[in-house]
Write an enzyme that holds these catalytic residues in place. Sequence first.
Site, PDB file in Angstrom:
ATOM      1  N   ALA A  32      34.405  33.098  42.329  1.00  0.00           N
ATOM      2  CA  ALA A  32      34.386  34.570  42.394  1.00  0.00           C
ATOM      3  C   ALA A  32      35.289  35.099  41.269  1.00  0.00           C
ATOM      4  O   ALA A  32      36.195  35.894  41.488  1.00  0.00           O
ATOM      5  CB  ALA A  32      34.819  35.079  43.770  1.00  0.00           C
ATOM      6  N   LEU A  33      35.009  34.617  40.081  1.00  0.00           N
ATOM      7  CA  LEU A  33      35.905  34.850  38.946  1.00  0.00           C
ATOM      8  C   LEU A  33      35.946  36.317  38.527  1.00  0.00           C
ATOM      9  O   LEU A  33      34.954  37.020  38.587  1.00  0.00           O
ATOM     10  CB  LEU A  33      35.468  33.989  37.753  1.00  0.00           C
ATOM     11  CG  LEU A  33      35.438  32.470  37.994  1.00  0.00           C
ATOM     12  CD1 LEU A  33      35.080  31.747  36.708  1.00  0.00           C
ATOM     13  CD2 LEU A  33      36.761  31.956  38.552  1.00  0.00           C
ATOM     14  N   HIS A  34      37.135  36.738  38.117  1.00  0.00           N
ATOM     15  CA  HIS A  34      37.342  38.099  37.617  1.00  0.00           C
ATOM     16  C   HIS A  34      38.234  38.024  36.386  1.00  0.00           C
ATOM     17  O   HIS A  34      38.614  36.920  35.955  1.00  0.00           O
ATOM     18  CB  HIS A  34      37.943  38.988  38.711  1.00  0.00           C
ATOM     19  CG  HIS A  34      39.143  38.396  39.378  1.00  0.00           C
ATOM     20  ND1 HIS A  34      40.346  38.210  38.711  1.00  0.00           N
ATOM     21  CD2 HIS A  34      39.338  37.903  40.622  1.00  0.00           C
ATOM     22  CE1 HIS A  34      41.214  37.666  39.526  1.00  0.00           C
ATOM     23  NE2 HIS A  34      40.633  37.449  40.694  1.00  0.00           N
ATOM     24  N   HIS A  37      41.226  35.572  36.300  1.00  0.00           N
ATOM     25  CA  HIS A  37      40.918  34.168  35.993  1.00  0.00           C
ATOM     26  C   HIS A  37      40.607  34.003  34.504  1.00  0.00           C
ATOM     27  O   HIS A  37      41.036  33.045  33.870  1.00  0.00           O
ATOM     28  CB  HIS A  37      39.679  33.694  36.776  1.00  0.00           C
ATOM     29  CG  HIS A  37      39.835  33.732  38.259  1.00  0.00           C
ATOM     30  ND1 HIS A  37      39.130  34.598  39.052  1.00  0.00           N
ATOM     31  CD2 HIS A  37      40.596  32.987  39.097  1.00  0.00           C
ATOM     32  CE1 HIS A  37      39.442  34.403  40.319  1.00  0.00           C
ATOM     33  NE2 HIS A  37      40.334  33.435  40.378  1.00  0.00           N
ATOM     34  N   GLY A 149      47.886  32.313  38.145  1.00  0.00           N
ATOM     35  CA  GLY A 149      48.195  33.742  38.059  1.00  0.00           C
ATOM     36  C   GLY A 149      49.428  34.081  38.882  1.00  0.00           C
ATOM     37  O   GLY A 149      49.577  33.639  40.020  1.00  0.00           O
ATOM     38  N   LYS A 151      50.006  36.685  40.280  1.00  0.00           N
ATOM     39  CA  LYS A 151      49.679  37.508  41.449  1.00  0.00           C
ATOM     40  C   LYS A 151      49.989  36.742  42.739  1.00  0.00           C
ATOM     41  O   LYS A 151      50.449  37.312  43.706  1.00  0.00           O
ATOM     42  CB  LYS A 151      48.210  37.913  41.423  1.00  0.00           C
ATOM     43  CG  LYS A 151      47.874  38.638  42.687  1.00  0.00           C
ATOM     44  CD  LYS A 151      46.485  39.102  42.746  1.00  0.00           C
ATOM     45  CE  LYS A 151      46.187  39.504  44.157  1.00  0.00           C
ATOM     46  NZ  LYS A 151      45.973  38.354  45.034  1.00  0.00           N
ATOM     47  N   SER A 187      41.598  40.620  42.323  1.00  0.00           N
ATOM     48  CA  SER A 187      41.543  39.568  43.333  1.00  0.00           C
ATOM     49  C   SER A 187      40.093  39.389  43.757  1.00  0.00           C
ATOM     50  O   SER A 187      39.338  40.371  43.800  1.00  0.00           O
ATOM     51  CB  SER A 187      42.368  39.984  44.562  1.00  0.00           C
ATOM     52  OG  SER A 187      42.019  39.192  45.674  1.00  0.00           O
ATOM     53  N   SER A 188      39.728  38.158  44.074  1.00  0.00           N
ATOM     54  CA  SER A 188      38.353  37.909  44.518  1.00  0.00           C
ATOM     55  C   SER A 188      38.079  38.687  45.803  1.00  0.00           C
ATOM     56  O   SER A 188      36.938  39.039  46.093  1.00  0.00           O
ATOM     57  CB  SER A 188      38.138  36.420  44.754  1.00  0.00           C
ATOM     58  OG  SER A 188      38.487  35.721  43.578  1.00  0.00           O
ATOM     59  N   ARG A 189      39.129  38.932  46.586  1.00  0.00           N
ATOM     60  CA  ARG A 189      38.949  39.653  47.850  1.00  0.00           C
ATOM     61  C   ARG A 189      38.607  41.127  47.644  1.00  0.00           C
ATOM     62  O   ARG A 189      38.095  41.773  48.561  1.00  0.00           O
ATOM     63  CB  ARG A 189      40.218  39.565  48.699  1.00  0.00           C
ATOM     64  CG  ARG A 189      40.433  38.196  49.277  1.00  0.00           C
ATOM     65  CD  ARG A 189      41.795  38.073  49.897  1.00  0.00           C
ATOM     66  NE  ARG A 189      42.178  36.674  49.966  1.00  0.00           N
ATOM     67  CZ  ARG A 189      41.916  35.872  50.968  1.00  0.00           C
ATOM     68  NH1 ARG A 189      41.296  36.337  52.016  1.00  0.00           N
ATOM     69  NH2 ARG A 189      42.280  34.607  50.945  1.00  0.00           N
TER      70      ARG A 189
END
Length: 283
Positions: A32-34, A37, A149, A151, A187-189
């Site tokens: 679920a890359l953003h 990443h 990361g 984060k 975040s993937s979430r």
Amino acid sequence: MILYKKAESVTEYLIEQKKLGKTIGLVPTMGALHEGHLSLIELSKQNCDITVCSIFVNPTQFNDPKDFEKYPVTVPNDLHLLEAKKCDVVFLPSVSEIYPGGVKAVKHYDLSDLENLLEGKYRPGHFQGVCKVVDRLLNIVKPDKTFLGQKDYQQCMVIQRLINLLELPIELVLGNTIREAKGLAMSSRNSRLGQDDKQKATAIYSALNYIKEHYGEKLPAQLEEDAARFLKSHGFDAVDYVSIVNGTTLKPVNESNSNNKIVALIAAFIGGIRLIDNMVVKP
Ligand code: PAF
């Protein structure tokens, strides 16, 4: 870009590359890359000859099975993004490839207090699961550097401890948190948040900035209380913690006059989604 699904094959390939004098960078992900990443992929490419991205939604780090089931899986899009970033190798293993002895195989890491504080308190067993998969990935890829990361600040501290515990010759490089225009940490979430909640979720960034701005003027406990109240009045349903801590031990700081690195960390729920974020308050 070369795609490997088998641990043995990717290890074999990377050992050959090492023999040719190439350095290896690993960016471990759950897909679920953003942009967060992708910035790590860039960082790895700047630092190493070969960049490996692993995509594996690790079942052992989910303390809530529902969270595991709902975790976004977007492999075709991930591969497309990695190809565009000129990532060299993707490792996309199955569960049995990562856990040949089964997911229940017992392995315990001595993470000291790091695993019981903050995320550890709310997600029992989470960091043991993270260590299991990262230990295995580091063993398969044998990178010179691994990129994570900031984060997930506590996770970074845990993985540094894992590297020290296992005495691995691997450097952990932390990438900056990448934020959306209004400050929400990528975040993937976030993909599970509705538009309205996504807008409200930026309150975490405001709360962290508030703490940073007023650190030294007010006691940490007061700042934590103010920030939690702010989150609740700006649409958050519940706040697991707002904590101002020593940046290395992650233990709470009580006075504002500490000489150590200080970090503020937040975990809170909005629209049923648990978000985490942090900010260095004092370097
Ligand atoms: O941060 C993540 O995505 C995961 O915790 C990691 C480090 C890839 C381990 O599964």
